[in-house]
Write an enzyme that holds these catalytic residues in place. Structure first.
Site, PDB file in Angstrom:
ATOM      1  N   CYS A 294      -6.385  -3.536 -11.087  1.00 14.34           N
ATOM      2  CA  CYS A 294      -5.872  -2.322 -10.454  1.00 14.34           C
ATOM      3  C   CYS A 294      -4.367  -2.200 -10.633  1.00 14.34           C
ATOM      4  O   CYS A 294      -3.642  -3.190 -10.550  1.00 14.34           O
ATOM      5  CB  CYS A 294      -6.152  -2.348  -8.947  1.00 14.34           C
ATOM      6  N   CYS A 295      -3.933  -0.984 -10.852  1.00 15.77           N
ATOM      7  CA  CYS A 295      -2.519  -0.635 -10.769  1.00 15.77           C
ATOM      8  C   CYS A 295      -2.464   0.817 -10.283  1.00 15.77           C
ATOM      9  O   CYS A 295      -3.495   1.415 -10.003  1.00 15.77           O
ATOM     10  CB  CYS A 295      -1.781  -0.844 -12.095  1.00 15.77           C
ATOM     11  N   TRP A 296      -1.278   1.381 -10.177  1.00 14.95           N
ATOM     12  CA  TRP A 296      -1.136   2.704  -9.558  1.00 14.95           C
ATOM     13  C   TRP A 296      -2.063   3.739 -10.197  1.00 14.95           C
ATOM     14  O   TRP A 296      -2.775   4.442  -9.518  1.00 14.95           O
ATOM     15  CB  TRP A 296       0.322   3.147  -9.598  1.00 14.95           C
ATOM     16  N   THR A 297      -2.059   3.830 -11.532  1.00 17.23           N
ATOM     17  CA  THR A 297      -2.951   4.782 -12.212  1.00 17.23           C
ATOM     18  C   THR A 297      -4.193   4.110 -12.768  1.00 17.23           C
ATOM     19  O   THR A 297      -5.158   4.788 -13.100  1.00 17.23           O
ATOM     20  CB  THR A 297      -2.241   5.488 -13.386  1.00 17.23           C
TER      21      THR A 297
ATOM     22  N   LEU B  37      -5.084   2.568  -8.001  1.00 17.97           N
ATOM     23  CA  LEU B  37      -4.790   2.367  -6.584  1.00 17.97           C
ATOM     24  C   LEU B  37      -4.475   3.695  -5.900  1.00 17.97           C
ATOM     25  O   LEU B  37      -4.694   3.847  -4.707  1.00 17.97           O
ATOM     26  CB  LEU B  37      -3.596   1.418  -6.420  1.00 17.97           C
TER      27      LEU B  37
END
Length: 147
Positions: free
Chosen positions: A64-67, A108
């Site tokens: 997972c990361c922001w996008t 996320l």
């Protein structure tokens, strides 16, 4: 099932993803912001989770990361990994079924807890296809990374 999981921050589902996987009965190997003391940037965290899969320490991974984009790019640089960025249950099901994806990448920012449940349900319920054309494509992808 042993699932490696990584996030570069605890925003959004970052704080919940490992707990949700444990609630579903999976053993979790945590990386990045989920495991204090490890590098928590998306590139290192996603690589660590992907290497767990490629090297046999985990059956699958969730990165997972922001996008979700950076996490999927980093994971896909690890030979033997087929990471898919999935924002809905249908895409997750297709990634497992037709692509034999072994790493699920999530945003996320855009993945809510209800959508996370739907995505995980579809991801874990999907069986890899036995269609000869799909299997040939999966084999071709493996051969490409070996060149």
């Amino acid at each position: 099932m042993k699932i490696s999981v990584s996030a570069d921050m605890l925003d959004g589902i970052g704080a919940d993803i490992a707990d949700e996987l444990r609630r579903r009965g999976h053993e979790v190997l945590a990386h990045g912001a989920i495991n204090p003391g490890e590098p928590d940037d998306w590139a290192h965290a996603s690589e660590a989770a992907a290497r767990d899969v490629a090297e046999g320490r985990a059956d699958q991974a969730v990165v997972c990361c922001w996008t979700g984009t950076g996490a999927s790019i980093a994971a896909n640089k690890v030979p033997g990994v087929r990471a898919a960025l999935c924002g809905d249950a249908y895409t997750a099901q297709g990634a497992r079924r037709w692509n034999d994806a072994n790493v699920l990448a999530l945003s996320l920012r855009t993945t809510s807890l209800p959508v996370l449940d739907e995505i995980l349900d579809s991801w874990f319920a999907a069986d890899v296809t036995d269609d000869a054309n799909d299997l040939a494509s999966i084999k071709h992808v493996t051969e490409m990374e070996q060149r």
